[in-house]
Design a protein around this motif. Structure first.
Motif, PDB file in Angstrom:
ATOM      1  N   ALA A   1      12.710-104.921 140.323  1.00  0.00           N
ATOM      2  CA  ALA A   1      13.142-105.099 139.223  1.00  0.00           C
ATOM      3  C   ALA A   1      13.252-106.685 138.940  1.00  0.00           C
ATOM      4  N   GLY A   2      13.470-107.183 140.182  1.00  0.00           N
ATOM      5  CA  GLY A   2      13.240-108.874 140.074  1.00  0.00           C
ATOM      6  C   GLY A   2      11.998-109.370 139.627  1.00  0.00           C
ATOM      7  N   GLN A   3      10.954-108.670 140.188  1.00  0.00           N
ATOM      8  CA  GLN A   3       9.395-108.890 139.811  1.00  0.00           C
ATOM      9  C   GLN A   3       9.326-109.013 138.202  1.00  0.00           C
ATOM     10  N   PHE A   4      10.052-108.085 137.557  1.00  0.00           N
ATOM     11  CA  PHE A   4      10.125-107.868 136.246  1.00  0.00           C
ATOM     12  C   PHE A   4      11.003-108.514 135.280  1.00  0.00           C
ATOM     13  N   ARG A   5      11.829-109.504 136.278  1.00  0.00           N
ATOM     14  CA  ARG A   5      12.767-110.203 135.438  1.00  0.00           C
ATOM     15  C   ARG A   5      13.984-109.537 134.762  1.00  0.00           C
ATOM     16  N   GLN A   6      14.388-108.444 135.396  1.00  0.00           N
ATOM     17  CA  GLN A   6      15.344-107.579 134.683  1.00  0.00           C
ATOM     18  C   GLN A   6      16.838-108.165 135.187  1.00  0.00           C
ATOM     19  N   ASN A   7      17.872-108.025 134.269  1.00  0.00           N
ATOM     20  CA  ASN A   7      19.223-108.242 134.544  1.00  0.00           C
ATOM     21  C   ASN A   7      19.772-107.425 135.695  1.00  0.00           C
ATOM     22  N   GLY A   8      19.278-106.103 135.461  1.00  0.00           N
ATOM     23  CA  GLY A   8      19.908-105.287 136.444  1.00  0.00           C
ATOM     24  C   GLY A   8      19.130-103.972 136.308  1.00  0.00           C
ATOM     25  N   PHE A   9      19.788-102.819 136.978  1.00  0.00           N
ATOM     26  CA  PHE A   9      19.115-101.464 136.853  1.00  0.00           C
ATOM     27  C   PHE A   9      20.210-100.666 137.369  1.00  0.00           C
ATOM     28  N   VAL A  10      20.040 -99.040 137.075  1.00  0.00           N
ATOM     29  CA  VAL A  10      20.846 -97.981 137.701  1.00  0.00           C
ATOM     30  C   VAL A  10      20.352 -97.560 139.055  1.00  0.00           C
ATOM     31  N   TYR A  11      20.962 -97.583 139.996  1.00  0.00           N
ATOM     32  CA  TYR A  11      20.578 -97.002 141.088  1.00  0.00           C
ATOM     33  C   TYR A  11      21.547 -95.861 141.583  1.00  0.00           C
ATOM     34  N   ALA A  12      20.654 -94.728 142.268  1.00  0.00           N
ATOM     35  CA  ALA A  12      21.475 -93.521 142.702  1.00  0.00           C
ATOM     36  C   ALA A  12      21.003 -93.452 144.323  1.00  0.00           C
ATOM     37  N   GLY A  13      21.580 -93.498 145.362  1.00  0.00           N
ATOM     38  CA  GLY A  13      21.126 -93.170 146.593  1.00  0.00           C
ATOM     39  C   GLY A  13      21.390 -91.759 146.882  1.00  0.00           C
ATOM     40  N   SER A  14      21.397 -91.704 148.522  1.00  0.00           N
ATOM     41  CA  SER A  14      21.562 -90.318 148.797  1.00  0.00           C
ATOM     42  C   SER A  14      22.857 -89.485 148.407  1.00  0.00           C
ATOM     43  N   ASP A  15      23.663 -89.994 148.175  1.00  0.00           N
ATOM     44  CA  ASP A  15      24.953 -89.482 147.526  1.00  0.00           C
ATOM     45  C   ASP A  15      24.793 -89.144 146.060  1.00  0.00           C
ATOM     46  N   ALA A  16      23.746 -89.565 145.457  1.00  0.00           N
ATOM     47  CA  ALA A  16      23.315 -89.207 144.213  1.00  0.00           C
ATOM     48  C   ALA A  16      24.377 -89.784 143.065  1.00  0.00           C
ATOM     49  N   THR A  17      25.253 -91.064 143.545  1.00  0.00           N
ATOM     50  CA  THR A  17      26.163 -91.432 142.545  1.00  0.00           C
ATOM     51  C   THR A  17      25.615 -92.537 141.926  1.00  0.00           C
TER      52      THR A  17
END
Length: 84
Positions: A61-77
């Protein structure tokens, strides 16, 4: 990038580079489109990438100059990860 409007051709080129990076990582993904519920901002293509670590997602995301993103880890939250 960083919430600035870019031309369709610039956006398409960046999207193709992002796709190439995801495919180079060998991770499965689905294409989608982010929509502004108010309709003020045009929809934009996005990817749901499976199996990516949080650190790898931040780097990408940083490489593509994004302000942020949504992430869900192993807990799927889902969590909003802000980079700026």
């Amino acid at each position: 990038p960083f919430g600035d409007l870019t031309s369709d051709s610039e956006n398409h080129a960046a999207q193709q580079k992002l796709l190439a990076e995801i495919e180079a990582l060998g991770l499965p993904y689905l294409g989608g489109e982010g929509q502004d519920p108010s309709g003020l901002w045009p929809g934009e293509p996005s990817f749901l990438v499976f199996g990516i670590s949080l650190e790898a997602a931040k780097k990408l995301a940083g490489q593509f100059r994004q302000n942020g993103f949504v992430y869900a880890g192993s807990d799927a939250t889902p969590r909003l990860i802000l980079l700026r």
